[in-house]
Design a protein around this motif. Structure first.
Motif, mmCIF file in Angstrom:
data_model
loop_
_atom_site.group_PDB
_atom_site.id
_atom_site.type_symbol
_atom_site.label_atom_id
_atom_site.label_comp_id
_atom_site.label_asym_id
_atom_site.label_seq_id
_atom_site.Cartn_x
_atom_site.Cartn_y
_atom_site.Cartn_z
ATOM 1 N N HIS A 206 0.818 -1.208 0.000
ATOM 2 C CA HIS A 206 0.000 0.000 0.000
ATOM 3 C C HIS A 206 0.857 1.265 0.000
ATOM 4 C CE1 HIS A 206 -3.396 -2.615 1.579
ATOM 5 N NE2 HIS A 206 -3.849 -2.072 0.463
ATOM 6 N N LEU A 207 1.899 1.218 0.783
ATOM 7 C CA LEU A 207 2.785 2.371 0.862
ATOM 8 C C LEU A 207 3.358 2.693 -0.519
ATOM 9 C CD1 LEU A 207 4.352 4.402 2.642
ATOM 10 C CD2 LEU A 207 6.117 2.655 2.898
ATOM 11 N N MET A 208 3.793 1.656 -1.232
ATOM 12 C CA MET A 208 4.415 1.874 -2.530
ATOM 13 C C MET A 208 3.394 2.293 -3.580
ATOM 14 S SD MET A 208 7.449 1.498 -1.683
ATOM 15 C CE MET A 208 8.391 1.591 -3.204
ATOM 16 N N LYS A 209 2.141 1.917 -3.352
ATOM 17 C CA LYS A 209 1.083 2.291 -4.304
ATOM 18 C C LYS A 209 0.857 3.809 -4.270
ATOM 19 C CE LYS A 209 -3.557 0.829 -5.316
ATOM 20 N NZ LYS A 209 -4.581 1.110 -4.332
ATOM 21 N N GLY A 210 1.066 4.417 -3.127
ATOM 22 C CA GLY A 210 0.960 5.870 -3.039
ATOM 23 C C GLY A 210 -0.440 6.359 -2.726
ATOM 24 N N VAL A 218 9.968 7.082 -4.306
ATOM 25 C CA VAL A 218 10.669 6.750 -5.546
ATOM 26 C C VAL A 218 11.868 5.904 -5.136
ATOM 27 C CG1 VAL A 218 11.830 7.655 -7.591
ATOM 28 C CG2 VAL A 218 9.978 8.963 -6.519
ATOM 29 N N ALA A 219 11.791 4.594 -5.406
ATOM 30 C CA ALA A 219 12.848 3.695 -4.950
ATOM 31 C C ALA A 219 14.196 4.179 -5.477
ATOM 32 C CB ALA A 219 12.561 2.274 -5.423
ATOM 33 N N SER A 225 11.215 11.681 -3.442
ATOM 34 C CA SER A 225 10.081 11.000 -2.827
ATOM 35 C C SER A 225 9.225 11.992 -2.055
ATOM 36 C CB SER A 225 10.584 9.903 -1.880
ATOM 37 O OG SER A 225 11.339 8.953 -2.601
ATOM 38 N N ASP A 226 7.932 12.043 -2.415
ATOM 39 C CA ASP A 226 7.027 12.984 -1.762
ATOM 40 C C ASP A 226 6.990 12.762 -0.240
ATOM 41 O OD1 ASP A 226 5.207 15.081 -1.632
ATOM 42 O OD2 ASP A 226 3.485 13.723 -1.730
ATOM 43 N N LEU A 227 7.096 11.501 0.156
ATOM 44 C CA LEU A 227 7.045 11.204 1.595
ATOM 45 C C LEU A 227 8.177 11.924 2.341
ATOM 46 C CD1 LEU A 227 6.144 7.890 3.216
ATOM 47 C CD2 LEU A 227 8.232 9.010 3.954
ATOM 48 N N ASP A 262 16.900 5.254 -0.501
ATOM 49 C CA ASP A 262 18.053 5.355 -1.400
ATOM 50 C C ASP A 262 18.637 3.984 -1.736
ATOM 51 O OD1 ASP A 262 17.946 8.074 -1.725
ATOM 52 O OD2 ASP A 262 19.190 8.489 0.029
ATOM 53 N N GLU A 263 18.499 3.045 -0.818
ATOM 54 C CA GLU A 263 19.017 1.698 -1.086
ATOM 55 C C GLU A 263 18.023 0.867 -1.887
ATOM 56 O OE1 GLU A 263 22.068 0.482 -0.506
ATOM 57 O OE2 GLU A 263 22.575 2.493 0.207
#
Ligand code: HEC
Length: 441
Positions: A206-210, A218-219, A225-227, A262-263
Protein backbone atom coordinates in the motif's frame (compact mmCIF):
# COMPACT_ATOMS: atom_id res chain seq x y z
CA UNK A 1 -12.24 17.10 -3.17
CA UNK A 2 -11.21 19.35 -0.36
CA UNK A 3 -10.63 22.54 -2.29
CA UNK A 4 -13.99 22.60 -4.03
CA UNK A 5 -15.94 22.80 -0.78
CA UNK A 6 -16.54 26.18 0.78
CA UNK A 7 -14.48 26.75 3.92
CA UNK A 8 -17.56 27.76 5.88
CA UNK A 9 -19.11 24.37 5.20
CA UNK A 10 -15.97 22.60 6.41
CA UNK A 11 -15.84 24.90 9.42
CA UNK A 12 -19.36 23.92 10.52
CA UNK A 13 -18.74 20.28 9.65
CA UNK A 14 -16.07 20.03 12.31
CA UNK A 15 -18.73 20.72 14.96
CA UNK A 16 -20.46 17.45 14.19
CA UNK A 17 -18.50 15.37 16.72
CA UNK A 18 -19.45 17.87 19.46
CA UNK A 19 -23.09 18.56 18.56
CA UNK A 20 -23.79 14.87 18.07
CA UNK A 21 -23.74 14.43 21.84
CA UNK A 22 -26.97 16.42 22.14
CA UNK A 23 -29.29 13.93 20.38
CA UNK A 24 -27.46 11.11 22.16
CA UNK A 25 -28.17 12.71 25.54
CA UNK A 26 -31.77 13.75 24.83
CA UNK A 27 -32.81 10.45 23.26
CA UNK A 28 -31.19 8.40 25.99
CA UNK A 29 -32.98 10.49 28.60
CA UNK A 30 -36.27 10.06 26.70
CA UNK A 31 -35.81 6.29 26.58
CA UNK A 32 -35.01 6.10 30.29
CA UNK A 33 -37.94 8.32 31.25
CA UNK A 34 -40.32 6.31 29.08
CA UNK A 35 -39.45 3.06 30.82
CA UNK A 36 -39.28 4.32 34.39
CA UNK A 37 -42.52 6.28 34.04
CA UNK A 38 -44.24 2.90 33.87
CA UNK A 39 -43.61 2.59 37.61
CA UNK A 40 -46.28 4.18 39.72
CA UNK A 41 -43.87 6.43 41.62
CA UNK A 42 -42.27 7.84 38.44
CA UNK A 43 -45.51 8.28 36.52
CA UNK A 44 -45.20 12.04 36.79
CA UNK A 45 -42.30 11.97 34.26
CA UNK A 46 -44.42 10.60 31.42
CA UNK A 47 -45.32 14.03 29.98
CA UNK A 48 -41.63 15.00 29.78
CA UNK A 49 -40.87 12.11 27.41
CA UNK A 50 -42.46 13.88 24.45
CA UNK A 51 -40.42 16.98 25.08
CA UNK A 52 -37.09 15.13 25.28
CA UNK A 53 -37.98 13.18 22.12
CA UNK A 54 -38.68 16.47 20.39
CA UNK A 55 -35.34 17.94 21.48
CA UNK A 56 -33.61 14.70 20.47
CA UNK A 57 -35.19 14.83 17.01
CA UNK A 58 -34.36 18.48 16.38
CA UNK A 59 -30.74 18.15 17.55
CA UNK A 60 -30.57 14.95 15.47
CA UNK A 61 -31.49 16.92 12.35
CA UNK A 62 -28.76 19.45 13.10
CA UNK A 63 -26.23 16.67 13.75
CA UNK A 64 -27.15 15.04 10.42
CA UNK A 65 -26.60 18.26 8.52
CA UNK A 66 -23.26 18.95 10.22
CA UNK A 67 -22.25 15.34 9.71
CA UNK A 68 -22.92 15.66 6.00
CA UNK A 69 -20.74 18.79 5.92
CA UNK A 70 -17.95 16.95 7.72
CA UNK A 71 -18.13 14.08 5.23
CA UNK A 72 -17.45 16.55 2.39
CA UNK A 73 -13.99 17.05 3.82
CA UNK A 74 -13.15 13.52 2.66
CA UNK A 75 -10.42 11.33 4.04
CA UNK A 76 -12.82 8.78 5.55
CA UNK A 77 -13.72 5.34 4.28
CA UNK A 78 -16.74 6.10 2.08
CA UNK A 79 -18.70 2.95 2.80
CA UNK A 80 -18.34 3.48 6.52
CA UNK A 81 -19.46 7.09 6.16
CA UNK A 82 -22.54 6.04 4.15
CA UNK A 83 -23.54 3.45 6.72
CA UNK A 84 -23.14 5.89 9.60
CA UNK A 85 -25.04 8.55 7.65
CA UNK A 86 -28.07 6.36 6.94
CA UNK A 87 -28.21 5.05 10.48
CA UNK A 88 -28.07 8.63 11.74
CA UNK A 89 -30.90 9.71 9.44
CA UNK A 90 -32.90 6.63 10.40
CA UNK A 91 -32.43 7.37 14.07
CA UNK A 92 -33.63 10.94 13.64
CA UNK A 93 -36.69 9.86 11.69
CA UNK A 94 -37.50 7.19 14.26
CA UNK A 95 -37.42 9.71 17.09
CA UNK A 96 -40.08 11.81 15.33
CA UNK A 97 -42.15 8.69 14.62
CA UNK A 98 -42.03 7.78 18.30
CA UNK A 99 -43.09 11.28 19.20
CA UNK A 100 -46.11 11.12 16.89
CA UNK A 101 -46.97 7.66 18.07
CA UNK A 102 -46.98 8.56 21.73
CA UNK A 103 -49.24 11.49 21.04
CA UNK A 104 -51.64 9.49 18.86
CA UNK A 105 -54.84 8.38 20.52
CA UNK A 106 -54.62 4.75 19.41
CA UNK A 107 -51.42 3.65 21.00
CA UNK A 108 -50.56 0.14 21.97
CA UNK A 109 -48.24 0.42 24.93
CA UNK A 110 -46.15 -2.70 24.31
CA UNK A 111 -45.52 -1.67 20.72
CA UNK A 112 -44.50 1.80 21.85
CA UNK A 113 -42.02 0.18 24.24
CA UNK A 114 -40.74 -1.95 21.37
CA UNK A 115 -40.22 1.27 19.43
CA UNK A 116 -38.19 2.73 22.28
CA UNK A 117 -36.07 -0.40 22.47
CA UNK A 118 -35.34 -0.08 18.73
CA UNK A 119 -34.46 3.55 19.29
CA UNK A 120 -31.90 2.50 21.90
CA UNK A 121 -30.35 -0.12 19.63
CA UNK A 122 -30.19 2.28 16.70
CA UNK A 123 -28.70 4.98 18.92
CA UNK A 124 -25.96 2.69 20.21
CA UNK A 125 -25.09 1.37 16.78
CA UNK A 126 -25.03 4.76 15.09
CA UNK A 127 -22.80 6.14 17.81
CA UNK A 128 -20.51 3.16 17.50
CA UNK A 129 -20.18 3.57 13.72
CA UNK A 130 -19.40 7.24 14.21
CA UNK A 131 -16.79 6.43 16.84
CA UNK A 132 -15.17 3.99 14.43
CA UNK A 133 -14.85 6.74 11.85
CA UNK A 134 -12.94 9.00 14.22
CA UNK A 135 -10.91 6.45 16.12
CA UNK A 136 -10.60 3.55 13.69
CA UNK A 137 -12.64 0.36 13.81
CA UNK A 138 -10.25 -1.34 16.20
CA UNK A 139 -10.42 1.40 18.80
CA UNK A 140 -13.19 0.15 21.05
CA UNK A 141 -11.94 -3.41 21.32
CA UNK A 142 -8.24 -2.76 21.11
CA UNK A 143 -7.65 -3.64 24.76
CA UNK A 144 -10.55 -6.08 25.12
CA UNK A 145 -9.80 -9.63 26.28
CA UNK A 146 -9.42 -12.03 23.35
CA UNK A 147 -12.82 -13.78 23.79
CA UNK A 148 -14.56 -10.40 23.57
CA UNK A 149 -12.56 -9.54 20.46
CA UNK A 150 -13.59 -12.82 18.87
CA UNK A 151 -17.27 -12.00 19.45
CA UNK A 152 -16.65 -8.58 17.91
CA UNK A 153 -15.19 -10.31 14.85
CA UNK A 154 -11.65 -9.12 15.39
CA UNK A 155 -8.47 -11.17 15.24
CA UNK A 156 -7.18 -12.21 18.67
CA UNK A 157 -4.01 -10.18 18.60
CA UNK A 158 -4.42 -7.23 20.94
CA UNK A 159 -1.59 -5.00 19.93
CA UNK A 160 0.78 -5.14 17.07
CA UNK A 161 3.93 -6.51 18.60
CA UNK A 162 7.31 -6.02 17.07
CA UNK A 163 10.12 -8.46 17.20
CA UNK A 164 12.66 -7.24 19.72
CA UNK A 165 15.78 -6.71 17.70
CA UNK A 166 18.90 -7.77 19.49
CA UNK A 167 21.21 -8.47 16.62
CA UNK A 168 21.25 -5.80 14.03
CA UNK A 169 22.41 -7.95 11.10
CA UNK A 170 19.36 -10.16 11.15
CA UNK A 171 16.96 -7.20 11.22
CA UNK A 172 14.66 -6.85 8.21
CA UNK A 173 14.90 -3.21 7.33
CA UNK A 174 11.31 -2.57 6.29
CA UNK A 175 9.50 -4.84 8.69
CA UNK A 176 11.59 -4.23 11.79
CA UNK A 177 12.65 -0.63 11.36
CA UNK A 178 10.65 1.31 8.76
CA UNK A 179 7.13 -0.01 9.36
CA UNK A 180 7.30 0.55 13.14
CA UNK A 181 8.25 4.19 12.49
CA UNK A 182 5.25 4.64 10.17
CA UNK A 183 2.97 2.80 12.59
CA UNK A 184 3.96 5.09 15.40
CA UNK A 185 3.74 8.41 13.57
CA UNK A 186 1.65 8.11 10.40
CA UNK A 187 -0.76 5.17 10.44
CA UNK A 188 -3.24 6.85 12.79
CA UNK A 189 -4.40 8.90 9.76
CA UNK A 190 -3.31 6.68 6.88
CA UNK A 191 -5.20 3.46 7.63
CA UNK A 192 -8.21 1.58 6.20
CA UNK A 193 -10.71 3.71 8.10
CA UNK A 194 -9.05 7.08 7.73
CA UNK A 195 -7.54 7.22 4.29
CA UNK A 196 -6.11 10.72 4.49
CA UNK A 197 -4.74 11.77 1.11
CA UNK A 198 -5.98 8.34 -0.09
CA UNK A 199 -2.71 7.01 1.23
CA UNK A 200 -2.61 3.74 3.13
CA UNK A 201 0.57 3.07 5.06
CA UNK A 202 -0.27 -0.16 6.82
CA UNK A 203 1.68 -2.46 4.51
CA UNK A 204 4.59 -2.25 2.12
CA UNK A 205 2.41 -2.72 -0.97
CA UNK A 206 0.00 0.00 0.00
CA UNK A 207 2.79 2.37 0.86
CA UNK A 208 4.41 1.87 -2.53
CA UNK A 209 1.08 2.29 -4.30
CA UNK A 210 0.96 5.87 -3.04
CA UNK A 211 -1.92 8.29 -2.52
CA UNK A 212 -4.14 10.67 -4.43
CA UNK A 213 -1.20 12.34 -6.15
CA UNK A 214 0.53 9.09 -7.05
CA UNK A 215 3.59 7.33 -5.65
CA UNK A 216 5.04 8.83 -2.49
CA UNK A 217 8.25 6.81 -2.63
CA UNK A 218 10.67 6.75 -5.55
CA UNK A 219 12.85 3.69 -4.95
CA UNK A 220 16.50 4.71 -4.99
CA UNK A 221 15.80 8.42 -4.80
CA UNK A 222 14.77 9.83 -1.46
CA UNK A 223 15.04 13.42 -2.67
CA UNK A 224 12.29 12.93 -5.25
CA UNK A 225 10.08 11.00 -2.83
CA UNK A 226 7.03 12.98 -1.76
CA UNK A 227 7.04 11.20 1.59
CA UNK A 228 10.52 12.50 2.44
CA UNK A 229 9.65 15.91 1.02
CA UNK A 230 6.65 16.11 3.36
CA UNK A 231 8.46 15.13 6.54
CA UNK A 232 11.39 17.47 5.91
CA UNK A 233 9.36 20.64 5.23
CA UNK A 234 9.23 23.38 7.81
CA UNK A 235 6.82 22.19 10.52
CA UNK A 236 4.49 25.15 9.90
CA UNK A 237 4.19 24.39 6.18
CA UNK A 238 0.65 23.26 5.41
CA UNK A 239 1.95 20.16 3.60
CA UNK A 240 4.14 19.09 6.53
CA UNK A 241 3.57 15.55 7.79
CA UNK A 242 2.44 14.62 10.35
CA UNK A 243 0.12 17.66 10.51
CA UNK A 244 -1.84 19.32 13.28
CA UNK A 245 0.93 19.49 15.82
CA UNK A 246 1.36 15.71 15.99
CA UNK A 247 4.84 14.59 17.10
CA UNK A 248 7.12 14.91 14.06
CA UNK A 249 9.64 12.30 13.03
CA UNK A 250 13.02 12.60 14.71
CA UNK A 251 16.18 13.31 12.73
CA UNK A 252 17.26 9.69 13.15
CA UNK A 253 13.93 8.37 11.90
CA UNK A 254 14.11 10.59 8.81
CA UNK A 255 17.70 9.51 8.14
CA UNK A 256 16.72 5.85 8.34
CA UNK A 257 13.79 6.38 5.97
CA UNK A 258 16.02 8.22 3.49
CA UNK A 259 18.64 5.53 3.66
CA UNK A 260 16.12 2.74 3.10
CA UNK A 261 14.64 4.56 0.08
CA UNK A 262 18.05 5.35 -1.40
CA UNK A 263 19.02 1.70 -1.09
CA UNK A 264 16.06 0.76 -3.30
CA UNK A 265 13.09 0.69 -0.86
CA UNK A 266 13.16 -3.09 -0.73
CA UNK A 267 10.47 -4.98 1.17
CA UNK A 268 12.45 -7.90 2.57
CA UNK A 269 16.11 -6.94 2.62
CA UNK A 270 18.10 -7.45 5.78
CA UNK A 271 20.53 -4.90 7.05
CA UNK A 272 23.40 -7.05 5.89
CA UNK A 273 21.99 -7.34 2.36
CA UNK A 274 21.73 -3.58 2.11
CA UNK A 275 25.40 -3.04 2.93
CA UNK A 276 24.75 -0.68 5.76
CA UNK A 277 27.85 1.39 6.46
CA UNK A 278 29.23 2.00 9.94
CA UNK A 279 27.40 5.31 10.26
CA UNK A 280 23.97 3.82 9.60
CA UNK A 281 24.73 0.90 11.87
CA UNK A 282 25.70 3.22 14.66
CA UNK A 283 22.58 5.30 14.09
CA UNK A 284 20.43 2.19 14.18
CA UNK A 285 22.01 0.82 17.31
CA UNK A 286 21.44 4.14 18.96
CA UNK A 287 17.86 4.34 17.73
CA UNK A 288 17.05 0.82 18.88
CA UNK A 289 19.15 1.09 22.07
CA UNK A 290 21.02 -2.07 21.25
CA UNK A 291 24.65 -3.03 20.82
CA UNK A 292 26.83 -0.53 22.62
CA UNK A 293 23.80 1.65 23.36
CA UNK A 294 22.03 -0.99 25.38
CA UNK A 295 21.84 -0.19 29.06
CA UNK A 296 19.51 -1.04 31.88
CA UNK A 297 18.10 2.46 31.56
CA UNK A 298 16.32 1.51 28.32
CA UNK A 299 14.36 -1.13 30.18
CA UNK A 300 11.15 0.27 31.67
CA UNK A 301 10.67 -0.17 35.40
CA UNK A 302 7.87 0.71 37.81
CA UNK A 303 8.51 3.60 40.18
CA UNK A 304 9.23 2.79 43.81
CA UNK A 305 6.50 3.57 46.31
CA UNK A 306 6.59 6.95 48.02
CA UNK A 307 6.81 5.19 51.40
CA UNK A 308 10.08 3.55 50.37
CA UNK A 309 11.54 6.89 49.34
CA UNK A 310 10.58 8.18 52.79
CA UNK A 311 12.27 5.19 54.43
CA UNK A 312 15.42 5.86 52.46
CA UNK A 313 15.39 9.53 53.36
CA UNK A 314 14.93 8.87 57.05
CA UNK A 315 17.83 6.39 56.88
CA UNK A 316 20.21 9.16 55.81
CA UNK A 317 19.95 9.07 52.03
CA UNK A 318 19.10 11.67 49.44
CA UNK A 319 17.02 10.26 46.60
CA UNK A 320 16.24 11.64 43.17
CA UNK A 321 15.06 10.16 39.89
CA UNK A 322 17.68 10.00 37.18
CA UNK A 323 15.59 11.90 34.65
CA UNK A 324 12.04 12.94 34.08
CA UNK A 325 9.83 9.93 33.27
CA UNK A 326 12.69 7.56 34.16
CA UNK A 327 12.04 5.66 37.35
CA UNK A 328 15.64 4.75 38.07
CA UNK A 329 17.12 6.35 41.15
CA UNK A 330 20.18 8.34 42.03
CA UNK A 331 20.84 7.78 45.74
CA UNK A 332 23.53 9.44 47.82
CA UNK A 333 24.33 9.64 51.49
CA UNK A 334 23.61 12.90 53.24
CA UNK A 335 26.83 14.71 54.23
CA UNK A 336 28.10 13.84 57.69
CA UNK A 337 26.03 10.67 58.09
CA UNK A 338 27.82 7.48 59.15
CA UNK A 339 25.87 4.51 57.85
CA UNK A 340 25.35 1.32 59.80
CA UNK A 341 24.15 -2.03 58.58
CA UNK A 342 20.53 -1.24 59.42
CA UNK A 343 20.44 1.87 57.27
CA UNK A 344 22.23 0.21 54.38
CA UNK A 345 19.67 -2.59 54.44
CA UNK A 346 16.92 -0.09 53.50
CA UNK A 347 18.59 0.25 50.09
CA UNK A 348 17.35 -3.23 49.28
CA UNK A 349 13.76 -1.99 49.29
CA UNK A 350 14.51 -0.14 46.06
CA UNK A 351 17.11 -2.58 44.85
CA UNK A 352 16.08 -2.75 41.18
CA UNK A 353 15.64 0.99 40.82
CA UNK A 354 18.92 2.22 42.24
CA UNK A 355 21.44 2.75 39.44
CA UNK A 356 23.65 5.46 40.89
CA UNK A 357 24.85 5.21 44.46
CA UNK A 358 27.16 7.64 46.20
CA UNK A 359 28.46 6.41 49.57
CA UNK A 360 31.42 8.73 49.76
CA UNK A 361 32.73 9.19 53.29
CA UNK A 362 29.80 7.31 54.81
CA UNK A 363 31.74 5.16 57.29
CA UNK A 364 30.87 1.99 55.37
CA UNK A 365 32.92 -1.07 56.40
CA UNK A 366 34.06 -4.20 54.52
CA UNK A 367 31.41 -6.44 56.07
CA UNK A 368 28.55 -4.18 54.97
CA UNK A 369 29.67 -4.07 51.35
CA UNK A 370 27.97 -7.43 50.78
CA UNK A 371 24.65 -5.57 51.03
CA UNK A 372 25.54 -3.71 47.83
CA UNK A 373 25.83 -6.95 45.89
CA UNK A 374 22.03 -7.13 46.21
CA UNK A 375 21.62 -4.05 44.02
CA UNK A 376 21.74 -5.74 40.60
CA UNK A 377 21.31 -2.63 38.45
CA UNK A 378 24.04 -0.43 39.87
CA UNK A 379 25.88 1.43 37.11
CA UNK A 380 27.81 3.96 39.12
CA UNK A 381 29.17 3.57 42.63
CA UNK A 382 31.23 5.93 44.78
CA UNK A 383 32.90 4.42 47.82
CA UNK A 384 35.81 6.82 48.16
CA UNK A 385 37.01 8.10 51.55
CA UNK A 386 36.00 4.95 53.42
CA UNK A 387 38.02 2.35 55.36
CA UNK A 388 37.53 -0.35 52.76
CA UNK A 389 40.08 -3.08 52.07
CA UNK A 390 40.46 -5.78 49.40
CA UNK A 391 38.24 -8.03 51.48
CA UNK A 392 35.31 -5.64 51.11
CA UNK A 393 35.97 -4.89 47.44
CA UNK A 394 35.68 -8.62 46.69
CA UNK A 395 31.93 -8.38 47.43
CA UNK A 396 31.51 -5.98 44.55
CA UNK A 397 32.28 -8.48 41.81
CA UNK A 398 28.62 -9.52 41.81
CA UNK A 399 27.63 -6.14 40.37
CA UNK A 400 27.51 -7.29 36.80
CA UNK A 401 26.32 -4.02 35.29
CA UNK A 402 28.70 -1.69 37.08
CA UNK A 403 30.39 0.79 34.74
CA UNK A 404 32.01 3.26 37.10
CA UNK A 405 33.51 2.85 40.53
CA UNK A 406 35.45 5.24 42.73
CA UNK A 407 37.64 3.67 45.42
CA UNK A 408 40.05 6.56 45.93
CA UNK A 409 41.23 7.23 49.50
CA UNK A 410 40.50 3.65 50.62
CA UNK A 411 42.80 0.85 51.75
CA UNK A 412 42.52 -1.36 48.69
CA UNK A 413 45.55 -2.84 46.94
CA UNK A 414 46.36 -4.70 43.73
CA UNK A 415 44.21 -7.64 44.79
CA UNK A 416 41.04 -5.51 44.61
CA UNK A 417 41.92 -4.35 41.12
CA UNK A 418 42.36 -7.89 39.91
CA UNK A 419 39.00 -8.84 41.49
CA UNK A 420 37.26 -5.91 39.83
CA UNK A 421 38.56 -7.19 36.50
CA UNK A 422 35.88 -9.83 36.72
CA UNK A 423 33.21 -7.17 36.13
CA UNK A 424 33.04 -7.08 32.36
CA UNK A 425 30.91 -3.95 32.14
CA UNK A 426 33.36 -1.83 34.12
CA UNK A 427 34.71 1.15 32.19
CA UNK A 428 36.26 3.43 34.81
CA UNK A 429 37.97 2.66 38.11
CA UNK A 430 39.33 5.43 40.31
CA UNK A 431 41.90 4.40 42.93
CA UNK A 432 43.79 7.61 43.67
CA UNK A 433 45.65 7.55 46.97
CA UNK A 434 45.40 3.83 47.67
CA UNK A 435 47.98 1.07 47.98
CA UNK A 436 47.43 0.00 44.36
CA UNK A 437 50.72 -0.17 42.51
CA UNK A 438 51.03 0.53 38.81
CA UNK A 439 52.07 -3.08 38.29
CA UNK A 440 48.75 -4.31 39.68
CA UNK A 441 46.84 -2.22 37.18
C1 HEC B 1 -3.26 13.80 11.75
C2 HEC B 1 -3.41 13.00 10.57
C3 HEC B 1 -2.19 12.67 9.75
C4 HEC B 1 -1.02 12.07 10.18
C5 HEC B 1 -0.66 11.61 11.59
C6 HEC B 1 -0.22 11.91 9.02
N1 HEC B 1 -0.85 12.41 7.91
FE1 HEC B 1 -0.18 12.36 5.99
N2 HEC B 1 -1.89 13.21 5.35
C7 HEC B 1 -2.91 13.67 6.16
C8 HEC B 1 -3.89 14.37 5.34
C9 HEC B 1 -5.16 15.03 5.86
C10 HEC B 1 -3.43 14.30 4.01
C11 HEC B 1 -4.13 14.87 2.77
C12 HEC B 1 -3.91 16.33 2.66
C13 HEC B 1 -2.56 16.63 2.12
O1 HEC B 1 -2.21 16.09 1.07
O2 HEC B 1 -1.83 17.41 2.75
C14 HEC B 1 -2.16 13.58 4.05
C15 HEC B 1 -1.40 13.32 2.93
C16 HEC B 1 -0.15 12.73 2.97
C17 HEC B 1 0.68 12.50 1.80
C18 HEC B 1 0.32 12.84 0.39
C19 HEC B 1 -0.47 11.74 -0.24
C20 HEC B 1 -0.82 12.07 -1.66
O3 HEC B 1 -0.69 11.19 -2.52
O4 HEC B 1 -1.25 13.20 -1.90
C21 HEC B 1 1.85 11.93 2.25
C22 HEC B 1 3.05 11.51 1.43
C23 HEC B 1 1.73 11.79 3.68
N3 HEC B 1 0.49 12.28 4.08
C24 HEC B 1 2.71 11.26 4.48
C25 HEC B 1 2.60 11.14 5.85
C26 HEC B 1 3.65 10.60 6.68
C27 HEC B 1 5.01 10.10 6.18
C28 HEC B 1 3.19 10.62 7.95
C29 HEC B 1 3.94 10.19 9.21
C30 HEC B 1 5.20 10.83 9.46
C31 HEC B 1 1.85 11.18 7.92
N4 HEC B 1 1.53 11.48 6.64
C32 HEC B 1 1.04 11.34 9.04
C33 HEC B 1 -3.03 13.47 7.52
C34 HEC B 1 -2.06 12.88 8.32
Amino acid sequence: MENEVNDIVLFFGRFHPIIVHLPIGFLLLGIILHFISKCESFKKYAPVVDFTLFLGGISGVIACILGYMLSLEGGYNEDAVMLHQWFGIGLTVLSFIMLGWRRAETKNSSMVSGGFASLLILLTFTGHLGGNLTHGSNYLFQYAPNPVRTIAGLPPKINKTYKKITNIDSALVFEDIIQPILDARCVSCHNEDKLKGELLMTTFDHLMKGGESGAVIVAGNSISSDLIHRVTLAPDDEDFMPPEGKTPLSKEQIKLLEWWIDEGAKPNASLQALNAGPEIRDQLEKYLSIGKYMTILNTPIDPVKASIIEDLESSGFMVSVLAEKVNYLDVSVKPGIQLTKKELETLKKAKDNIVWLDLKNSGIKDDNLSILSDLPNLLKLRLDHNDITDKGAAHLTKLTRLEYINLSFTKISDQAISDLHKIKSLKKVYYYNTAVKEAGV
